[in-house]
Structure formats: C-alpha cells, structure tokens
Write an enzyme that holds these catalytic residues in place. Structure first.
Site, mmCIF file in Angstrom:
data_model
loop_
_atom_site.group_PDB
_atom_site.id
_atom_site.type_symbol
_atom_site.label_atom_id
_atom_site.label_comp_id
_atom_site.label_asym_id
_atom_site.label_seq_id
_atom_site.Cartn_x
_atom_site.Cartn_y
_atom_site.Cartn_z
ATOM 1 N N ASP A 60 3.174 -4.392 7.890
ATOM 2 C CA ASP A 60 1.916 -3.672 7.692
ATOM 3 C C ASP A 60 0.812 -4.701 7.919
ATOM 4 O O ASP A 60 0.499 -5.499 7.043
ATOM 5 C CB ASP A 60 1.861 -3.076 6.283
ATOM 6 C CG ASP A 60 0.533 -2.374 6.018
ATOM 7 O OD1 ASP A 60 -0.374 -2.489 6.863
ATOM 8 O OD2 ASP A 60 0.412 -1.730 4.966
ATOM 9 N N GLN A 102 -4.447 -5.198 7.151
ATOM 10 C CA GLN A 102 -5.475 -6.098 6.631
ATOM 11 C C GLN A 102 -5.406 -7.466 7.308
ATOM 12 O O GLN A 102 -6.152 -8.376 6.953
ATOM 13 C CB GLN A 102 -5.315 -6.278 5.111
ATOM 14 C CG GLN A 102 -5.498 -5.012 4.304
ATOM 15 C CD GLN A 102 -6.944 -4.530 4.268
ATOM 16 O OE1 GLN A 102 -7.874 -5.266 4.616
ATOM 17 N NE2 GLN A 102 -7.147 -3.290 3.859
ATOM 18 N N LYS A 110 -10.547 -0.581 10.611
ATOM 19 C CA LYS A 110 -10.752 -1.743 9.750
ATOM 20 C C LYS A 110 -11.098 -2.984 10.566
ATOM 21 O O LYS A 110 -11.289 -4.066 10.013
ATOM 22 C CB LYS A 110 -9.495 -2.002 8.909
ATOM 23 C CG LYS A 110 -9.218 -0.903 7.879
ATOM 24 C CD LYS A 110 -8.078 -1.299 6.969
ATOM 25 C CE LYS A 110 -7.382 -0.113 6.354
ATOM 26 N NZ LYS A 110 -8.032 0.344 5.124
ATOM 27 N N CYS A 121 -4.844 2.613 -3.545
ATOM 28 C CA CYS A 121 -3.596 3.105 -2.947
ATOM 29 C C CYS A 121 -2.467 2.104 -3.113
ATOM 30 O O CYS A 121 -1.644 1.933 -2.194
ATOM 31 C CB CYS A 121 -3.778 3.451 -1.471
ATOM 32 S SG CYS A 121 -4.938 4.784 -1.213
ATOM 33 N N HIS A 133 0.869 -1.180 0.000
ATOM 34 C CA HIS A 133 0.000 0.000 0.000
ATOM 35 C C HIS A 133 0.914 1.241 0.000
ATOM 36 O O HIS A 133 2.015 1.191 0.542
ATOM 37 C CB HIS A 133 -0.826 -0.057 1.286
ATOM 38 C CG HIS A 133 -1.898 0.980 1.428
ATOM 39 N ND1 HIS A 133 -1.638 2.278 1.776
ATOM 40 C CD2 HIS A 133 -3.251 0.891 1.284
ATOM 41 C CE1 HIS A 133 -2.788 2.954 1.849
ATOM 42 N NE2 HIS A 133 -3.777 2.136 1.555
#
Ligand SMILES: Cc1ncc(COP(=O)(O)O)c(C=O)c1O
Lengths: 424, 164
Positions: free
Chosen positions: A213, A216, A239, A381, A137
């Site tokens: 990261d 998600q 999220k 993104c 991202h």
C-alpha cells in the site's frame, strides 16, 4: 503529449523554493473564516497545482473523446494522452514494463481490492495465510476479511513497538507458510516508514508475495518498485497533486498476466460470444468500462510537477518541516501534547497524529478550523491501529510540498488557543 | 460566521469537565446499549434501569467522546431520571427537533436510527432546560451527530427496556 502538460515555475533549479511552490496552488490564496487558509490535511487529499487543473481543462477543451477504438483524430489523441500518462506513471515508480504493468483504477482502495479479489481469490484457500501489519488502513484490511469469509485462509498481524514501528521479533514465524505479505509503506496515522525492502526479501525467502500500500509513499518519497522488490503497489492520484477518481495498481507483468479479470464489461475483453468471453491483454484486462481519462492526464501533469521539484528535494523539504514541527510543538506544549509514532523525523513521513491533554481531537480540530488551520480528527480509517495506540481518535496534521514553517507556527498558535480554551 | 462561543457554552464545558451519572449499572435489571459516531470514533454506552411502571429509576453513561457528545450525554442523563419512558421519548423528539434532525439529512445517524421514525411526528413541546445550551451546535452541522449520539443510544435502550 507536451500539449497537455506543463512544468512548474517553482521547480527545476535544484533548490526548493516553497514560496514559489505555494504560488502554483490557487486554493492557497483563499481565506477560511476570514484568515489565510493553512492546509494541513494532505494525507487525506492534496491540493492541486495550476498545471494539473489546466492540463485537465485543456484535455476537455481540445481532445475530449472516449479512448480506444475511436478512429477519428481527437479520439486517437485522447487515447495517446492516456497511454502516455500510463508510461509516465510507470517510469515515475520504476516499473520495468510501464505500458503493460500500470493499471488505472478509481483509487488505491480499488487497487487493493483488485489484488484481493483477483490474485487472492485465485490463490488463497484453507491452510493459507496472509500477513498484514497493525498499521494498515481499512483499505488494506477489509478486502482481506471479505475474501477470508469466502476462502477460509488465516490472517496474521505484524505487531507494533510502543513508538508504532513494526515489531519484527516474530517475523519468521509470521511469514512461515504465508502466501502474501500486504503492508503499508508509510502509515497515514503515525507516519511510520516500514522496512519494505527488508521485509520483501524475507517474505520472498518464505515463498510469499508482497503487496504494497504505497498510498502515502509515492507522493512523498522517490519510489522504485523494482528496487523495493515488491510484487504489487497501490496508490491514489489525489494524494500526489493529481485529481480524485484515479488510482493506480502496479503489478509484475507475469503475475498480472496470470490473474483473472476483476471487473467485467466493455474494454476488458478480446472477444465475447454467446458462450463466453476472452479477456483482453494487459493492461486493458483490468480496466473495464470508460476509464477516468482526464484524470490520467491530470496525474501526468502532477508527476511532471513533482519530478521537476525532484522527489529527493520533496522528501528533504518534508523532513525539515516535520522536524521543525516536532521541535516547535514539543518545546511549546511539552508533556501536554503527544505525537504518536517514531520520534525521529527521518524515520517517518510528515504526518503528525496529535493528542492534546484534556482536549478531544474533535474539539481541537474545531478550534483549529476557527483559525483556518485544516487538520483532520478521527480514526483515519485505521481503527485496529487506534486500538493498539489506545486512543479512539487523534487530530492529524500532515505536510506536503506547499507547507512551510509559517504553517507550523499557525498550527502551534491555534493549538495554544485550544489548550487555553479547554483547560483552566 | 458563528464563533466558538456559540458552540462551547459555559454549561457545556461544565458538563464536559464534570460529567453527571458516569458509570455502569448491573444488567439486568438495567439494559445496556452502545452508540458509535463513525465520523470521529466516539462511543457512548447507556445503562438504563426502568421500573415496572415504565419510569427511569436510574441511568449511567460510559464511553468516550468530544465535549459535545459527552456534555449532551451528561445533560441527558440528568434530564431523564425519574421520567416515564413516554416522557423520555417526547424529550428526545424535542431535543432532536432543536438539532433539526430530519431523516433525509441525517439518516445515517448510527445504531439508534431505528427509533428515528419518531421524528416524523410533530416535535413534542417539551421544555429542554439546560439542554437549550446545545442549540448552537446547529450552526456546526458536522457536530450535530455528536450531540445526538447519546439520544439515539438512549432511544435504543428505551426500546429494549420496554420490549418485553
Ligand atoms: C495508507 C492508505 N491506504 C489507502 C488509502 C485509501 O486511499 P483512497 O481513499 O484514495 O482509495 C489511504 C487514504 O486514505 C491511505 O492513507
């Protein structure tokens, strides 16, 4: 802290009852364009259960006050609630030292910038290398470009296989001499799950740290940062059923201890004189200014909710909805529909980036909107990844705890409408 | 609630399926400009060939995008051929005023925004012909940028073509 959190009706009995889960989300009762809403954009931001909304309301109604330094009762209650949330977050992701290693930020983007600006600025220079993947991202790319412009290190990219998995053929060469591997645990475009543990072992063997990261990942899979072995992990509350305005950075204590502060201001100092300042201890050192207090309490409630469902059950539910979706869409549209990323549902998250032949993603999403099906068109993104996939944009549907096979059927029907509208 | 028919008029779909003036022109004599729609990743390339009298001799469109951006570009290319640059600017003003483009609401318009000062002037009363079909886009505010992308890119090309 039981006064500001509640658990869900839908959870706790070991079975995953999606109808009960749906009843916990007030927004799913609304209509869009005169039809019941079909929300398939949780990869961008999830919906919030009543328990989260109420926990934040309760904070504002009963103990709202600025944290730290306050000596009166409700200020202390607010401080305790925020610190309880910190520990809850830390336990949820397996942080060895939850009270000190969990830093509250504004979102995952700020967490990733903190790693670059604080750890990166202190540790990177000419001759050094940072390894990224082509799945990243922009939030895990741009901060490195920005820092590179000042520090002059090298950026290397782990390439992809045709089904958008990491191609590890050259991994030893890529990691050779690198100081950091910064990678996503799950792509927000293709749903690809990356081999975090294996890569972390290899990175450490090569002398590099690992910044994950996990934006998600944490919302969808049981996460244990210690077992994964990573050094930093970043994610956003919004999220994972929590509120916007709150992100998390977890880092190993000795690394965070050694790092310079990122933002300066109130709350992050031990002392300030006319000559300078001494930073506070962890975690305050990285939390300049008034933090998003109500949001930490909302995240606490979100984690209670997810934990009551059980993250293993959440994952199982999402794999089953994803498998149903891939099967249904492939049967119905065949070659006309491309779903980017791994074809095996167990190797991916519940994110379907779709290309319908002859229909641009923007048009597709517009037609879907008329059917109250909320998907997202665009580059998500991740423009370097889009370039590798050879597309300018995709229409992305993503699943979460409240999605069921009816949602998939609604998606399939709306896709059918779009196909007949645009092709003759 | 506006329906899809308001947005996707037949003539729009026709230009989308059979885009006019696709391709490239040699630069120079033509100028080449690019426009991006940061929202959806769409990309428009305009090749504009303007003769010494300031008349559009030829125009070609490249890039990829949704039906609205592509049909708008296609209709635009058909509309500006043979027009003077002043007429092109007036047509652009007319089109953008139909799209209710005002700097305050759409100032992040993209690369062509330099030329948007033209919007401050009263809209030129130029007949829009087929382009009228795009009027329905106004009811879908997110898509206005798709419709205006080609025009902003064209304005940029017009500025470059007349710069020297
Ligand atoms: C993989 C990934 N990383 C980072 C981000 C950035 O998250 P946020 O916008 O909450 O900072 C996102 C969300 O869009 C994401 O999907």
């Amino acid at each position: 802290m039981t006064d500001v959190t509640t658990t869900s009706d839908a959870a706790g009995d070991g079975t995953f009852d999606v109808a009960k889960v749906r009843a916990d989300f007030p927004i799913l009762e609304r209509e869009s364009h005169g039809r019941p809403i079909v929300f398939l954009d949780s990869a961008a931001s999830s919906q919030k259960p009543r328990a989260v909304i109420e926990a934040m309301d309760r904070y504002y109604e009963t103990i709202n006050a600025n944290v730290h330094r306050g000596v009166y009762e409700i200020a202390e209650a607010a401080t305790n609630a925020m610190e309880a949330a910190r520990v809850r977050v830390g336990r949820f992701i397996g942080a060895p030292k939850p009270a000190t290693e969990v830093i509250f930020t504004k979102n995952a983007t700020e967490s990733l910038n903190l790693v670059a600006r604080s750890w990166g600025a202190a540790n990177l220079g000419p001759g050094d290398a940072v390894v990224l993947t082509q799945l990243e991202h922009h939030a895990n790319i741009v901060p490195w470009f920005q820092l590179q412009a000042e520090k002059g290190f090298e950026i290397r990219w782990i390439p992809l296989t045709p089904d958008a998995r990491l191609d590890l053929t050259d991994i030893d060469r890529l990691l050779d001499g690198a100081k950091l591997l910064a990678l996503t645990a799950m792509s927000n475009v293709t749903g690809t799950l990356t081999p975090v543990r294996e890569l972390t072992e290899r990175a450490h063997a090569a002398g590099a740290l690992v910044s994950l990261d996990a934006c998600q990942y944490v919302p969808h899979l049981a996460t244990d940062v210690a077992a994964l072995g990573v050094d930093f992990a970043s994610f956003s509350a919004h999220k994972m059923l929590g509120p916007t305005g709150l992100g998390v950075l977890w880092g190993r204590e000795e690394l965070l201890d050694a790092m310079p502060p990122f933002l300066g201001g109130g709350g992050m100092i031990l002392n300030v004189t006319l000559d300078g300042f001494t930073p506070a201890d962890l975690p305050a050192k990285f939390e300049a200014g008034t933090p998003p207090i109500a949001e930490t309490i909302g995240l606490h409630a979100a984690i209670d909710y997810l934990d009551a469902l059980g993250m293993a059950a959440v994952r199982e539910h999402e794999v089953s909805v994803t498998a149903y979706a891939m099967r249904t869409l492939t049967e119905r549209f065949g070659e006309q529909l491309t779903i980017h990323g791994p074809s095996e549902p167990a190797a991916r998250g519940g994110v379907l980036s779709m290309a319908l032949e002859g229909v641009h993603p923007h048009d597709l999403s517009q037609v879907l909107d008329q059917h109250a099906v909320c998907v997202r068109p665009g580059h998500h993104c991740a423009k370097p990844l889009m370039a590798v996939l050879g597309v300018g944009a995709t229409a992305r549907a993503s699943f979460y705890v409240y999605n069921d096979t009816d949602d998939v059927d609604a998606l399939a029907d709306a896709l059918g409408e779009a196909a007949s509208f645009f092709t003759f | 609630m506006p329906g899809l028919e308001d947005l996707y008029r037949e003539i729009i779909l026709d230009h989308y399926r059979n885009p006019r003036n696709r391709g490239e022109l040699e630069t120079p004599p033509a100028v080449r400009t690019e426009g991006f729609n940061p929202l959806c990743g769409d990309e428009i390339v305009v090749y504009l060939d303007v003769d010494d009298d300031g008349t559009v001799r030829d125009i070609r469109i490249g890039g990829t995008g949704c039906s609205i951006s592509q049909s708008s570009a296609s209709m635009m290319s058909a509309a500006v051929k043979g027009k003077t640059i002043d007429e092109v600017r007036a047509l652009t003003r007319s089109f953008k005023s139909m799209m209710s483009v005002h700097e305050s609401t759409l100032d992040a318009e993209g690369e062509g925004s330099e030329s948007d000062g033209a919007d401050a002037e009263p809209a030129a009363d130029v007949p829009l012909g087929d382009l009228e079909a795009l009027r329905g886009v106004v009811k879908f505010p997110v898509r206005i940028k798709c419709a205006t992308l080609a025009w902003n890119t064209l304005l940029q090309a017009a500025d470059e073509a007349t710069a020297d």
